[in-house]
Design an enzyme around this catalytic site. Sequence first.
Site, short mmCIF file in Angstrom:
data_model
loop_
_atom_site.label_atom_id
_atom_site.label_comp_id
_atom_site.label_asym_id
_atom_site.label_seq_id
_atom_site.Cartn_x
_atom_site.Cartn_y
_atom_site.Cartn_z
N ASP A 161 22.00 11.97 19.17
CA ASP A 161 20.60 11.77 18.78
C ASP A 161 20.55 11.76 17.25
O ASP A 161 20.63 12.80 16.60
CB ASP A 161 19.75 12.91 19.37
CG ASP A 161 18.28 12.74 19.02
OD1 ASP A 161 17.96 11.96 18.11
OD2 ASP A 161 17.44 13.42 19.66
N PHE A 221 16.44 19.78 19.55
CA PHE A 221 15.12 19.16 19.66
C PHE A 221 15.33 17.67 19.90
O PHE A 221 15.88 16.95 19.07
CB PHE A 221 14.28 19.36 18.39
CG PHE A 221 12.86 18.90 18.57
CD1 PHE A 221 11.88 19.79 18.99
CD2 PHE A 221 12.51 17.57 18.38
CE1 PHE A 221 10.57 19.36 19.20
CE2 PHE A 221 11.21 17.13 18.58
CZ PHE A 221 10.24 18.03 18.99
N LYS A 268 12.14 7.36 13.82
CA LYS A 268 11.72 7.82 12.49
C LYS A 268 11.95 6.78 11.39
O LYS A 268 11.20 5.82 11.31
CB LYS A 268 12.42 9.15 12.17
CG LYS A 268 11.95 10.29 13.12
CD LYS A 268 12.37 11.63 12.59
CE LYS A 268 12.12 12.77 13.54
NZ LYS A 268 10.76 13.30 13.50
N1 PLP Z 1 15.08 13.75 18.41
C1 PLP Z 1 15.16 14.37 17.22
C2 PLP Z 1 16.51 14.77 16.69
C3 PLP Z 1 14.01 14.64 16.48
O1 PLP Z 1 14.10 15.28 15.31
C4 PLP Z 1 12.76 14.25 17.01
C5 PLP Z 1 11.51 14.55 16.29
O2 PLP Z 1 11.45 15.35 15.40
C6 PLP Z 1 12.71 13.59 18.25
C7 PLP Z 1 13.90 13.36 18.92
C8 PLP Z 1 11.41 13.14 18.84
O3 PLP Z 1 10.89 12.08 18.11
P1 PLP Z 1 9.34 11.68 18.25
O4 PLP Z 1 8.54 12.77 17.63
O5 PLP Z 1 9.23 10.36 17.53
O6 PLP Z 1 9.06 11.54 19.72
#
Ligand code: PLP
Length: 421
Positions: free
Chosen positions: A227, A142, A256
């Site tokens: 990520d 994700f 986050k």
């Molecule tokens: N990358 C990871 C690992 C995430 O857990 C998330 C969101 O849960 C995102 C990217 C996307 O972040 P956002 O919801 O702030 O766009």
Amino acid sequence: MSTSADEIKLWYQRHVNSGMFAALAFLGMDVAEVEAEGWMIRTADGREFIDCLGGFGVYNFGHRHPRIVAAVKAQLDRMAMSSRLALNPRLAELAHRLAAITPGELQYTFVCNSGTEAVEAALKLARLATGKPGIISARNAFHGKTLGSLSSTHREAFQKPFLPLMQHFGEVPFGDLAALEALIDDSTAAVLLEPVQGEGGIHVAPDGYLAGVRELTRDRGVLLILDEIQTGIGRTGANFACEHWDVAPDIMTLAKALGGGVMPIGATIGTAAVWEHFQEAPTVHSSTFGGNQLACSAALAALDVLVDEKIAGQAQTKGARMLAGLRALAAEYPEVIVDVRGIGLMLGLEMAAPDISQLFIANMIEQQVIVAYTLNFTGVVRLEPPLVMPESVIDEVLVRIRAALDGTRQVMEQFGLAPQN
Ligand code: PLP
């Protein structure tokens, strides 16, 4: 004039999203949240919930950490955003601090407003730096839901309505080094991975995997993007999860908890080599609000608290306590919980079936504890409480989980819900 509870419900259905409203109503959460502090969320009907979801990894420092709130208030009295035409001091400080605290040779930072934007920047910078189009990410990953990051978020339910997505995005099983080696070719710009798959169901990278990926990508001249949007800023018991395996990427994404739970912010941090072409053409990627002084002030204060309050260490000890408690409960309720896993305070309970996880979550809400399932795999209930939650509250959560498991088991027995494999 204050808005009534009925108006909020009606306007949610009429003007926000009726499907989302129905989902919240099913869980008994069709109530307005009005105040939050530390690990506690208060609702308009006077109830207090213990927050064990932590805003999907936003509230590592709890809600409204006083030092972070004070930093943002002080900045608000000086300058809120940025003129965009003079040097932004908070942005400079944040980029400098991130270069110092992140592992390896990460040196330059692009600041944006969310996780998916941080991933978009990473994908574009990888293409810019290498002149190649290919991005490989993992099954069940994700990385966000805008079109670029969605192309690397391998979940059919999220991708299918928006096909066709971007080209040259490959998928490999998480943890399978041989599959990755086989898929990398001359067109590959980068491999994009989460050190711990969060929304995929809390899967910790198998030992040796990330080190193997690092070696492989270096040998093949491919960039490694990690990520750390959900795993970063102390969540897993290290400041950044990749430090558990002593691996440093070419590009790291953060969001986050970087905003300290007070401001939205995302960041893409890269090595000097990754930034080379971006320095020559600094306007090829930009954001109006990215790097605004309020968000950067929050992130700077968050990084101070991260170090001063040994937040990662707190995640490690409290995570071990919670994991032990959850494992004991899983042994008592094997027909409900089939696995417990995770690292630090990024923990997952795999339920016997997705329906059972829904049932359990509703029971947890009844116990006034907020939890949710992982987005790509709804059979897993994630526990990501604020890392500052005291151990006494973690013990209280375990007591309430037991009560929720009792409630879940009763309904399962009543409706003859047999566990599915
Ligand atoms: N990358 C990871 C690992 C995430 O857990 C998330 C969101 O849960 C995102 C990217 C996307 O972040 P956002 O919801 O702030 O766009």
